[in-house]
Design a protein around this motif. Structure first.
Motif, mmCIF file in Angstrom:
data_model
loop_
_atom_site.group_PDB
_atom_site.id
_atom_site.type_symbol
_atom_site.label_atom_id
_atom_site.label_comp_id
_atom_site.label_asym_id
_atom_site.label_seq_id
_atom_site.Cartn_x
_atom_site.Cartn_y
_atom_site.Cartn_z
ATOM 1 N N HIS A 30 0.840 -1.193 0.000
ATOM 2 C CA HIS A 30 0.000 0.000 0.000
ATOM 3 C C HIS A 30 0.873 1.239 0.000
ATOM 4 C CE1 HIS A 30 -3.387 -2.556 0.648
ATOM 5 N NE2 HIS A 30 -4.202 -1.510 0.688
ATOM 6 N N ARG A 31 0.414 2.240 -0.727
ATOM 7 C CA ARG A 31 1.161 3.500 -0.794
ATOM 8 C C ARG A 31 0.340 4.562 -0.059
ATOM 9 N NH1 ARG A 31 1.464 4.843 -6.575
ATOM 10 N NH2 ARG A 31 3.429 3.727 -6.790
ATOM 11 N N LEU A 32 1.006 5.211 0.902
ATOM 12 C CA LEU A 32 0.301 6.232 1.680
ATOM 13 C C LEU A 32 0.121 7.496 0.822
ATOM 14 C CD1 LEU A 32 -0.863 6.839 4.503
ATOM 15 C CD2 LEU A 32 1.372 7.802 5.115
ATOM 16 N N GLY A 51 -1.419 22.315 -4.141
ATOM 17 C CA GLY A 51 -0.354 21.361 -3.847
ATOM 18 C C GLY A 51 0.057 20.664 -5.126
ATOM 19 N N PRO A 52 1.249 20.032 -5.119
ATOM 20 C CA PRO A 52 1.747 19.410 -6.345
ATOM 21 C C PRO A 52 0.865 18.265 -6.832
ATOM 22 C CG PRO A 52 3.184 18.928 -4.467
ATOM 23 C CD PRO A 52 2.161 19.893 -3.988
ATOM 24 N N SER A 53 0.960 18.004 -8.132
ATOM 25 C CA SER A 53 0.190 16.913 -8.730
ATOM 26 C C SER A 53 0.490 15.603 -7.994
ATOM 27 C CB SER A 53 0.575 16.808 -10.206
ATOM 28 O OG SER A 53 -0.186 15.812 -10.805
ATOM 29 N N GLY A 54 -0.552 14.863 -7.668
ATOM 30 C CA GLY A 54 -0.371 13.558 -7.028
ATOM 31 C C GLY A 54 -0.292 13.618 -5.519
ATOM 32 N N CYS A 55 -0.463 14.807 -4.915
ATOM 33 C CA CYS A 55 -0.315 14.893 -3.450
ATOM 34 C C CYS A 55 -1.588 14.452 -2.725
ATOM 35 C CB CYS A 55 0.089 16.301 -3.015
ATOM 36 S SG CYS A 55 -1.236 17.520 -3.093
ATOM 37 N N GLY A 56 -2.666 14.203 -3.462
ATOM 38 C CA GLY A 56 -3.861 13.646 -2.829
ATOM 39 C C GLY A 56 -5.036 14.602 -2.712
ATOM 40 N N LYS A 57 -5.039 15.686 -3.463
ATOM 41 C CA LYS A 57 -6.129 16.676 -3.360
ATOM 42 C C LYS A 57 -7.478 16.065 -3.785
ATOM 43 C CE LYS A 57 -4.013 19.448 -6.232
ATOM 44 N NZ LYS A 57 -2.820 18.627 -6.534
ATOM 45 N N SER A 58 -7.472 15.406 -4.966
ATOM 46 C CA SER A 58 -8.733 14.812 -5.443
ATOM 47 C C SER A 58 -9.173 13.687 -4.513
ATOM 48 C CB SER A 58 -8.574 14.274 -6.865
ATOM 49 O OG SER A 58 -8.296 15.323 -7.749
ATOM 50 N N LEU A 67 -17.182 9.129 -1.491
ATOM 51 C CA LEU A 67 -16.980 8.162 -2.575
ATOM 52 C C LEU A 67 -15.883 7.154 -2.220
ATOM 53 C CD1 LEU A 67 -17.093 10.749 -5.514
ATOM 54 C CD2 LEU A 67 -18.897 9.135 -4.870
ATOM 55 N N GLU A 68 -15.066 7.502 -1.226
ATOM 56 C CA GLU A 68 -14.025 6.591 -0.712
ATOM 57 C C GLU A 68 -14.105 6.671 0.802
ATOM 58 O OE1 GLU A 68 -11.420 5.201 -2.573
ATOM 59 O OE2 GLU A 68 -11.337 6.414 -4.406
ATOM 60 N N SER A 69 -13.523 5.675 1.499
ATOM 61 C CA SER A 69 -13.446 5.832 2.957
ATOM 62 C C SER A 69 -11.996 5.879 3.413
ATOM 63 C CB SER A 69 -14.208 4.736 3.694
ATOM 64 O OG SER A 69 -14.411 3.664 2.867
ATOM 65 N N ASP A 169 -13.251 20.557 -7.664
ATOM 66 C CA ASP A 169 -11.954 19.977 -8.009
ATOM 67 C C ASP A 169 -11.472 20.559 -9.330
ATOM 68 O OD1 ASP A 169 -9.679 18.513 -8.137
ATOM 69 O OD2 ASP A 169 -10.642 16.548 -7.993
ATOM 70 N N GLU A 170 -10.703 21.632 -9.251
ATOM 71 C CA GLU A 170 -10.216 22.357 -10.428
ATOM 72 C C GLU A 170 -11.334 22.622 -11.419
ATOM 73 O OE1 GLU A 170 -6.431 21.412 -12.095
ATOM 74 O OE2 GLU A 170 -6.268 19.730 -10.705
ATOM 75 N N PRO A 171 -12.437 23.228 -10.970
ATOM 76 C CA PRO A 171 -13.602 23.341 -11.854
ATOM 77 C C PRO A 171 -13.345 24.246 -13.054
ATOM 78 C CG PRO A 171 -13.895 24.719 -9.911
ATOM 79 C CD PRO A 171 -12.654 23.892 -9.680
ATOM 80 N N THR A 202 -7.267 23.960 -6.635
ATOM 81 C CA THR A 202 -6.809 24.664 -7.829
ATOM 82 C C THR A 202 -5.293 24.560 -7.946
ATOM 83 O OG1 THR A 202 -6.713 26.803 -8.956
ATOM 84 C CG2 THR A 202 -6.790 26.888 -6.561
ATOM 85 N N HIS A 203 -4.797 24.636 -9.189
ATOM 86 C CA HIS A 203 -3.349 24.704 -9.406
ATOM 87 C C HIS A 203 -2.897 26.145 -9.560
ATOM 88 C CE1 HIS A 203 -3.167 20.357 -10.781
ATOM 89 N NE2 HIS A 203 -2.268 20.471 -9.837
ATOM 90 N N ASP A 204 -3.874 27.048 -9.566
ATOM 91 C CA ASP A 204 -3.602 28.428 -9.950
ATOM 92 C C ASP A 204 -3.526 29.294 -8.687
ATOM 93 O OD1 ASP A 204 -3.820 31.057 -10.789
ATOM 94 O OD2 ASP A 204 -5.194 30.589 -12.419
ATOM 95 N N PRO A 220 4.163 17.423 -1.141
ATOM 96 C CA PRO A 220 4.105 16.302 -2.092
ATOM 97 C C PRO A 220 3.662 15.023 -1.365
ATOM 98 C CG PRO A 220 6.197 17.455 -2.260
ATOM 99 C CD PRO A 220 5.500 18.012 -1.058
ATOM 100 N N ARG A 221 3.219 13.999 -2.132
ATOM 101 C CA ARG A 221 2.748 12.766 -1.516
ATOM 102 C C ARG A 221 3.785 12.157 -0.581
ATOM 103 N NH1 ARG A 221 2.709 8.712 -5.527
ATOM 104 N NH2 ARG A 221 4.317 7.734 -4.312
ATOM 105 N N PRO A 222 3.433 11.671 0.585
ATOM 106 C CA PRO A 222 2.087 11.636 1.154
ATOM 107 C C PRO A 222 1.645 13.023 1.612
ATOM 108 C CG PRO A 222 3.646 10.767 2.748
ATOM 109 C CD PRO A 222 4.421 11.035 1.489
#
Ligand SMILES: Nc1ncnc2c1ncn2[C@@H]1O[C@H](COP(=O)(O)OP(=O)(O)OP(=O)(O)O)[C@@H](O)[C@H]1O
Ligand SMILES: [Mg+2]
Length: 267
Positions: A30-32, A51-58, A67-69, A169-171, A202-204, A220-222
């Motif tokens: 498992h990846r935290l 935060g950087p891409s992949g850090c867990g915002k979404s 939608l997740e627990s 989420d980045e609408p 947002t990334h902006d 960054p992740r985690p």
């Protein structure tokens, strides 16, 4: 003054959230992704998350949406624990995800149909089309709409459920710079009209400063919340005011994009 009951907003509590996912090529590992995220939004607050891409915002938004627990920790809307999706939490993505075979009106009322409440609430469909300025496009199909208009349909579709918290989420991420700035004003107008609690990914950085009461910066992740900055600028904000630019500089420096890193690397 608006009575609290009319505000339709609720506080949001995120307490020590941890979340990991199986690694795709080795499901036993498992990846935290989120490492103990804690923060609160007061009812009616508009807060940005950068935060950087992949850090867990979404991932964090999907957890709040139910939608997740989480692996551990607690999520609260007011004093209610979040255990599953619910109409009191609206979610808008970068892609408006409209049903291509439905008109603007039918896209906006789709959630009411699904919840079996259209008969009681159909009079609101016109109100919400007006709110986002699309009343003359009621019978248009998604392929007739510009990107900004389609995103306004997505916002109306979320708002018509009277969410107590709106998760964005980045609408505006797919829009060109001019449409994006216009839509920032639209979202602020909707927020001021309804006072819905909003959490905006947002990334902006300019968008975060222009829109929000506070900005949370993730590592960054985690993902962890590294810093929270209050934006104490009067609205409407001036994108080129000295205070705006100073805050922008501070944030860029903090996330190491201020533009002076290469000098240190010269040898
Ligand atoms: N369902 C899943 N299964 C496995 N890994 C996942 C899943 N969802 C997300 N991840 C992983 O979790 C991490 C965080 O993803 P997430 O989409 O939350 O990032 P993000 O901060 O929204 O990135 P971006 O800014 O690019 O949208 C990524 O490494 C991603 O691969
Ligand atoms: Mg994302």
């Amino acid at each position: 003054m608006v009575a609290l009951a009319e505000i339709e907003a609720s506080s949001l509590g995120v307490r020590q959230i941890r979340k990991s996912f199986p690694v795709p090529d080795d499901p036993l590992l498992h990846r935290l992704v989120l490492d103990g995220i804690s923060f609160s939004l007061a009812a009616g607050e508009l807060v940005s998350l950068i935060g950087p891409s992949g850090c867990g915002k979404s991932t964090l938004l999907r957890l709040i949406a139910g939608l997740e627990s989480p692996d551990s920790g607690e999520l609260l809307i007011g004093s209610e624990k979040i255990t599953q999706p619910g109409a009191e939490r609206g979610l808008v993505f970068q892609d408006p995800n409209l049903f291509p075979w439905l008109t603007v009106r039918h896209n906006i009322q789709a959630g009411l149909v699904a919840r079996g409440v259209l008969r009681e609430t159909h009079h609101e469909v016109g109100d919400f089309m007006r709110l986002v300025g699309l009343e003359s496009f009621a019978d248009a199909y998604p392929h007739h709409l510009s990107g900004g208009m389609a995103q306004r349909v997505a916002l109306a579709r979320a708002l018509i459920n009277h969410p107590k918290v709106l998760l964005l989420d980045e609408p505006l991420g797919a829009l060109d710079a001019f449409t994006r700035m216009r839509m920032q004003d639209e979202v602020l107008r909707l927020w001021q009209a309804r006072r819905t609690t909003m959490l905006l990914v947002t990334h902006d950085i300019d968008e975060a400063i222009y829109m929000s009461d506070r900005i949370m910066i993730m590592s960054p992740r985690p993902g962890r919340i590294e810093r929270t900055i209050s934006v104490a600028l009067d609205r409407p904000r001036q994108r080129s005011s000295p205070d705006f630019l100073r805050l922008r500089g501070d944030i860029l420096e903090f996330v190491h994009f201020a533009g002076n890193a290469s000098i240190e690397n010269k040898d």
